[in-house]
Design a protein around this motif. Sequence first.
Motif, PDB file in Angstrom:
ATOM      1  N   VAL A 290       0.801  -1.227   0.000  1.00 56.98           N
ATOM      2  CA  VAL A 290       0.000   0.000   0.000  1.00 56.98           C
ATOM      3  C   VAL A 290       0.832   1.273   0.000  1.00 56.98           C
ATOM      4  CG1 VAL A 290      -1.935  -1.149   1.116  1.00 56.98           C
ATOM      5  CG2 VAL A 290      -0.216  -0.010   2.531  1.00 56.98           C
ATOM      6  N   PHE A 291       2.118   1.173   0.341  1.00 51.54           N
ATOM      7  CA  PHE A 291       2.965   2.366   0.388  1.00 51.54           C
ATOM      8  C   PHE A 291       4.411   1.942   0.522  1.00 51.54           C
ATOM      9  CE2 PHE A 291       4.899   6.030   2.771  1.00 51.54           C
ATOM     10  CZ  PHE A 291       4.710   6.996   1.787  1.00 51.54           C
ATOM     11  N   ALA A 292       5.325   2.745  -0.071  1.00 49.33           N
ATOM     12  CA  ALA A 292       6.760   2.494   0.086  1.00 49.33           C
ATOM     13  C   ALA A 292       7.484   3.823   0.189  1.00 49.33           C
ATOM     14  CB  ALA A 292       7.299   1.685  -1.091  1.00 49.33           C
ATOM     15  N   LEU A 293       8.442   3.881   1.107  1.00 49.48           N
ATOM     16  CA  LEU A 293       9.218   5.092   1.378  1.00 49.48           C
ATOM     17  C   LEU A 293      10.698   4.754   1.341  1.00 49.48           C
ATOM     18  CD1 LEU A 293       9.636   8.025   2.463  1.00 49.48           C
ATOM     19  CD2 LEU A 293       9.271   7.098   4.764  1.00 49.48           C
ATOM     20  N   GLU A 294      11.494   5.602   0.695  1.00 47.89           N
ATOM     21  CA  GLU A 294      12.931   5.366   0.594  1.00 47.89           C
ATOM     22  C   GLU A 294      13.711   6.596   1.023  1.00 47.89           C
ATOM     23  OE1 GLU A 294      16.250   3.712  -2.621  1.00 47.89           O
ATOM     24  OE2 GLU A 294      14.114   3.525  -3.029  1.00 47.89           O
ATOM     25  N   SER A 295      14.855   6.342   1.645  1.00 46.05           N
ATOM     26  CA  SER A 295      15.822   7.395   1.952  1.00 46.05           C
ATOM     27  C   SER A 295      17.096   7.099   1.177  1.00 46.05           C
ATOM     28  CB  SER A 295      16.117   7.440   3.454  1.00 46.05           C
ATOM     29  OG  SER A 295      17.201   8.321   3.724  1.00 46.05           O
ATOM     30  N   ASP A 296      17.365   7.876   0.147  1.00 45.58           N
ATOM     31  CA  ASP A 296      18.572   7.685  -0.671  1.00 45.58           C
ATOM     32  C   ASP A 296      19.036   9.023  -1.244  1.00 45.58           C
ATOM     33  OD1 ASP A 296      20.682   6.589  -2.052  1.00 45.58           O
ATOM     34  OD2 ASP A 296      19.457   5.862  -3.721  1.00 45.58           O
ATOM     35  N   ALA A 297      18.993  10.057  -0.413  1.00 47.62           N
ATOM     36  CA  ALA A 297      19.453  11.369  -0.857  1.00 47.62           C
ATOM     37  C   ALA A 297      20.365  12.002   0.183  1.00 47.62           C
ATOM     38  CB  ALA A 297      18.254  12.280  -1.146  1.00 47.62           C
TER      39      ALA A 297
ATOM     40  N   GLY B  41       9.791   8.198  10.151  1.00 50.30           N
ATOM     41  CA  GLY B  41       8.933   7.453  11.064  1.00 50.30           C
ATOM     42  C   GLY B  41       7.574   8.103  11.232  1.00 50.30           C
ATOM     43  N   ALA B  42       7.564   9.436  11.263  1.00 50.12           N
ATOM     44  CA  ALA B  42       6.297  10.160  11.405  1.00 50.12           C
ATOM     45  C   ALA B  42       5.391   9.909  10.212  1.00 50.12           C
ATOM     46  CB  ALA B  42       6.582  11.652  11.564  1.00 50.12           C
ATOM     47  N   LEU B  43       5.952   9.957   9.007  1.00 44.42           N
ATOM     48  CA  LEU B  43       5.145   9.714   7.812  1.00 44.42           C
ATOM     49  C   LEU B  43       4.619   8.284   7.787  1.00 44.42           C
ATOM     50  CD1 LEU B  43       4.014  10.664   5.097  1.00 44.42           C
ATOM     51  CD2 LEU B  43       6.200  10.001   4.049  1.00 44.42           C
ATOM     52  N   ILE B  44       5.456   7.324   8.147  1.00 46.62           N
ATOM     53  CA  ILE B  44       5.020   5.931   8.171  1.00 46.62           C
ATOM     54  C   ILE B  44       3.868   5.744   9.161  1.00 46.62           C
ATOM     55  CG2 ILE B  44       5.708   3.585   8.833  1.00 46.62           C
ATOM     56  CD1 ILE B  44       6.706   4.403   6.082  1.00 46.62           C
ATOM     57  N   TYR B  45       3.984   6.362  10.320  1.00 42.56           N
ATOM     58  CA  TYR B  45       2.916   6.286  11.317  1.00 42.56           C
ATOM     59  C   TYR B  45       1.594   6.808  10.753  1.00 42.56           C
ATOM     60  CZ  TYR B  45      -0.009   8.132  15.087  1.00 42.56           C
ATOM     61  OH  TYR B  45      -1.077   8.468  15.892  1.00 42.56           O
ATOM     62  N   LEU B  46       1.634   7.936  10.070  1.00 39.78           N
ATOM     63  CA  LEU B  46       0.399   8.547   9.541  1.00 39.78           C
ATOM     64  C   LEU B  46      -0.218   7.704   8.425  1.00 39.78           C
ATOM     65  CD1 LEU B  46       1.618  12.253   9.570  1.00 39.78           C
ATOM     66  CD2 LEU B  46      -0.206  11.275  11.007  1.00 39.78           C
ATOM     67  N   VAL B  47       0.637   7.163   7.550  1.00 39.22           N
ATOM     68  CA  VAL B  47       0.126   6.292   6.481  1.00 39.22           C
ATOM     69  C   VAL B  47      -0.476   5.028   7.086  1.00 39.22           C
ATOM     70  CG1 VAL B  47       0.758   4.882   4.492  1.00 39.22           C
ATOM     71  CG2 VAL B  47       1.696   7.194   4.712  1.00 39.22           C
ATOM     72  N   ASP B  48       0.209   4.465   8.076  1.00 39.77           N
ATOM     73  CA  ASP B  48      -0.300   3.254   8.704  1.00 39.77           C
ATOM     74  C   ASP B  48      -1.640   3.500   9.384  1.00 39.77           C
ATOM     75  OD1 ASP B  48      -0.224   0.579   9.856  1.00 39.77           O
ATOM     76  OD2 ASP B  48       0.202   1.600  11.750  1.00 39.77           O
ATOM     77  N   LYS B  49      -1.781   4.617  10.069  1.00 40.33           N
ATOM     78  CA  LYS B  49      -3.006   4.884  10.832  1.00 40.33           C
ATOM     79  C   LYS B  49      -4.187   5.205   9.930  1.00 40.33           C
ATOM     80  CE  LYS B  49      -4.921   7.726  14.549  1.00 40.33           C
ATOM     81  NZ  LYS B  49      -4.643   8.752  15.582  1.00 40.33           N
ATOM     82  N   TYR B  50      -3.939   6.034   8.903  1.00 38.23           N
ATOM     83  CA  TYR B  50      -5.048   6.541   8.106  1.00 38.23           C
ATOM     84  C   TYR B  50      -5.159   5.912   6.723  1.00 38.23           C
ATOM     85  CZ  TYR B  50      -5.274  10.097  11.733  1.00 38.23           C
ATOM     86  OH  TYR B  50      -5.382  10.750  12.939  1.00 38.23           O
ATOM     87  N   GLY B  51      -4.098   5.229   6.275  1.00 40.41           N
ATOM     88  CA  GLY B  51      -4.125   4.656   4.941  1.00 40.41           C
ATOM     89  C   GLY B  51      -4.089   5.741   3.881  1.00 40.41           C
ATOM     90  N   LEU B  52      -4.031   5.305   2.619  1.00 38.96           N
ATOM     91  CA  LEU B  52      -4.063   6.255   1.503  1.00 38.96           C
ATOM     92  C   LEU B  52      -5.260   5.977   0.591  1.00 38.96           C
ATOM     93  CD1 LEU B  52      -0.277   6.508   0.493  1.00 38.96           C
ATOM     94  CD2 LEU B  52      -1.662   8.222   1.651  1.00 38.96           C
TER      95      LEU B  52
END
Length: 460
Positions: A350-357, A449-460
């Motif tokens: 349902v969602f993917a987040l990457e840190s590569d910058a 972590g904050a963004l992951i928490y919000l996506v997990d709680k509310y979905g997209l």
Amino acid sequence: MKKLAYAVAVLLAATTTHAQHEDSVFLRRLADEILVNSQAYENLRHLTKQIGGRLAGSPQMVKAEQWGLGAMKAANAQNAWLQECMVPHWVRGGKDVANAKLAATKGEKASQKSLDIVALGNSVGTMKPMQASVIEINSFEELDQKKDQVKDKIVFYNYKFNPTFVRTFQAYSDAGRFRREGPNRAAKYGAKAIIVRSLSHSTDNNPHTGSTSYSDSTVPKIPAVAIGLKDADWLSNVAKQRNVEVTLHTNGRFLPDTIGHNVIGEIKGSEFPDEYITIGGHLDSWDNCEGAHDDGAGCVQTIEILRAFKAMGYQPKRTIRFVLFANEENGLRGGTKYAEEAKAKGEKHVFALESDAGGFTPRGFGFTVSAAQFQKIQGWQSLLAPYGATELTQGGGGADIGPLNRNLGTPLAGLQPDSQRYFDLHHARNDVFEAVNKRELELGALNMGALIYLVDKYGL
């Protein structure tokens, strides 16, 4: 009826206010946990100083995978495993050397100068010293115009990073075509090798490597190197005045593909365990550096979010996977394998987040999502803003999670730190542990972590 509508509106407003308060409280707790107890910086110290450069196929790759698995377990992942994939095995094969010889002019003797260069990843080597005259080229249009002058010469692509792009990744994308396409384009006209101006606007002389490509099988594969910026300017200046011959000696070559692994940790979802949220960075790096910003930072931030969630006793609704991807730099085999297996298993991502910058100060996130999803995400801006991620933009993600979007339609996001210093270090020998700021690194993990928490709680 009006009274009922008003009452409903008041109730919804109260509910929304209560939810926002809950979210603010949770994110403050998350911030305190990471900013006080983070293990990210010490994890990065070990990864860079004890293991170092981690190019796919190398012994350091194997060590990094085992370290990553142990770090996932130490962070209390419910499940942790290695996902096998075949990876390319390119080796540098020794020191890359270049020397310029200047023809004598009236009143001056011939002279020589050592040039600071590094072979591009995936490049063939010269295997023995190769000498040829240099021709400077500033665009592919100029290359086509001078095609009759290129045969048996070394093409020097001296295309500068565009300083007018405030977002430096635009400059990287703009100049990167000479690194990727340069060998094929020059070989078509009979060039013996290429030298590429490093993809950077730094003020030092560190050469920056990165992948090149031999996509056109109808032309010979020729050696390709990058040159430091000061030496690039010197070479350009003297080449305008007299003939310059450069001797190159590189040893790059491919060995047979070998086994690598994605490193995966997991927290199972309590309500929707069959819905997956992925967060990660890539574990491999180039061999000429410690890979601290690219992408050690993204890896230790990923592990830190896992550690913090578990330390707080957070139980997500959806299953969260924390992934250290294999082989982003010169093959993308890890990200491809992860998406292929997800599709084969019929998993719902349902969602993917990457840190590569890089591990610099977080500024925001870039999203590859629908208009409706982006509108929902924008509603979270006030919750993220206290921690720095104020810039939420359409367009973003990451190379490793891109296959999830292409194969499964998964919405993506990429952490966007301040980019001004990133290409001073990217793929160069100064991408070391000491170049990473502890506070900035932790703030990046916190915002992710904050963004992951919000996506997990509310979905997209």
